[in-house]
Design an enzyme around this catalytic site. Structure first.
Site, short mmCIF file in Angstrom:
data_model
loop_
_atom_site.label_atom_id
_atom_site.label_comp_id
_atom_site.label_asym_id
_atom_site.label_seq_id
_atom_site.Cartn_x
_atom_site.Cartn_y
_atom_site.Cartn_z
CD GLN A 1 -3.02 -4.66 7.01
OE1 GLN A 1 -3.00 -3.54 6.29
NE2 GLN A 1 -3.59 -5.70 6.66
CG ASP B 1 -9.51 -0.03 4.77
OD1 ASP B 1 -9.36 -0.46 3.51
OD2 ASP B 1 -8.93 -0.37 5.65
CE LYS C 1 -3.61 -2.05 2.72
NZ LYS C 1 -4.31 -2.09 4.08
#
Ligand code: NAP
Length: 303
Positions: free
Chosen positions: A98, A121, A54
């Protein structure tokens, strides 16, 4: 007939090119770049490699990127304080925590502490609600479903009036993509059916699908005879079915990946189909980058 291959790896390059240009324009005109902060707790190798992918993509696009790695023994309060620090940071437009987090931390509490306007997200309950309302309310569609919808659109598949069948009802794929396909607007207006383990006759529903989206995590679940001639098949499943020597380094073993659909047989029946790997997979990070750019654009009043 051999189906059109919908390659996520190619669509990713196209979208990243578009994002890169917009980043340059915004930087020139407004002197700002998208900022993405990722919080990683512990040393789980899979999480580390996912986060670094990412960050690498964000870096290539000219984003400000922060990878904030904390030790396994961080307390829940310390983690909440860290999230709050990025919530207040004006140079950060997207925050990711995460998963998985260590057992002593309540992940729901931490994820819900992210400012919904920086939740790129799209999993915060506020953003789930916005997605359900649809239209202009939607800020950050969750990345994998957003990638699926974008692939369908860019492959030129008509969604309006189409029978769309979604296999799976998870919060990260099945439910949101079903919701997105039924909404009014671009890539929507489908008639949607969702099937799962309690569905009585999966074959009956799959056979009716003009667009079949499969996200079950069961290799080969969807049989070729369940696919309607000419249908668009999006295989979200990523299943490790064994190991093979790496092409780059034959001394290293790499996983053999298969989808939820019998690809070789299905491609002779479908009109369009995604491969595994190289289909939906590359789209998730791409859409994360787009959400982060959009977050800055919302802030600047450009959206
Ligand atoms: P999940 O949370 O395990 O949900 C799987 C869903 O499929 C559940 O709703 C389950 O039904 C249903 N299901 C499982 N077996 C079934 C069967 N035999 N018949 C009918 N329905 C069945 O999985 P997920 O997180 O949505 O992920 C699904 C797959 O997509 C996985 O292979 C995952 O690795 C992959 N994935 C890929 C990406 C990507 O490429 N970027 C992103 C996310 C996920 P019940 O609800 O009834 O149990």
């Amino acid at each position: 007939m051999t189906a059109q291959l919908i390659k996520g790896s190619e669509i990713r390059e196209e979208i990243l090119g578009e994002i890169g240009k917009e980043v340059e324009q915004i930087k020139e005109k407004h002197g700002q770049v998208p900022g993405l902060a990722t919080i990683l707790v512990g040393e789980d190798p899979a999480s580390q490699s996912y986060v670094s992918l990412k960050m690498k993509t964000a870096h290539q696009l000219g984003y400000k990127e922060i990878q904030d790695t904390r030790s396994e023994d961080i307390s829940e309060q310390e983690l909440l304080d860290l999230v709050e620090q990025y919530n207040k940071d004006d140079s950060i437009h997207g925050i990711l925590v995460q998963l998985p987090l260590p057992d002593h931390i309540n992940d729901k509490r931490v994820l819900n502490a992210i400012d919904p306007d920086k939740d790129v997200d799209g999993f915060h309950p506020v953003n789930v609600g916005r997605l359900m309302i649809g239209g202009d309310e939607v800020k950050f569609p969750p990345c994998t479903p957003a990638g699926i919808q974008e692939m369908i659109i860019r492959a030129g598949v008509e969604t309006s009036g189409a029978e769309t069948v979604v296999v799976g009802r998870s919060n990260i794929v099945g439910k949101p993509i079903a919701n997105m396909m039924v909404q009014k607007g671009r890539g929507g207006n489908s008639t949607v059916t969702v099937v799962h383990t309690r569905t009585k006759d999966m074959e009956f529903h799959c056979k009716r699908a003009d667009i079949l989206i499969v996200a079950a995590g069961v290799p080969g679940l969807v049989k070729p005879e369940w696919i309607k001639e000419g249908a668009c098949v999006i295989d979200v499943g990523v299943n490790r079915v064994g190991e093979k020597p790496s092409k780059k380094d034959p001394n290293k073993m790499v996983p053999i990946l298969r989808g939820d659909v019998d690809f070789d047989a299905a491609k002779e029946i479908a009109g369009a189909i995604t491969p595994v790997p190289g289909g939906v997979g590359p789209m998730t990070i791409t859409m994360l980058m787009r959400n982060t750019l959009n977050s800055l654009k919302y802030k600047l009043g450009l959206m």
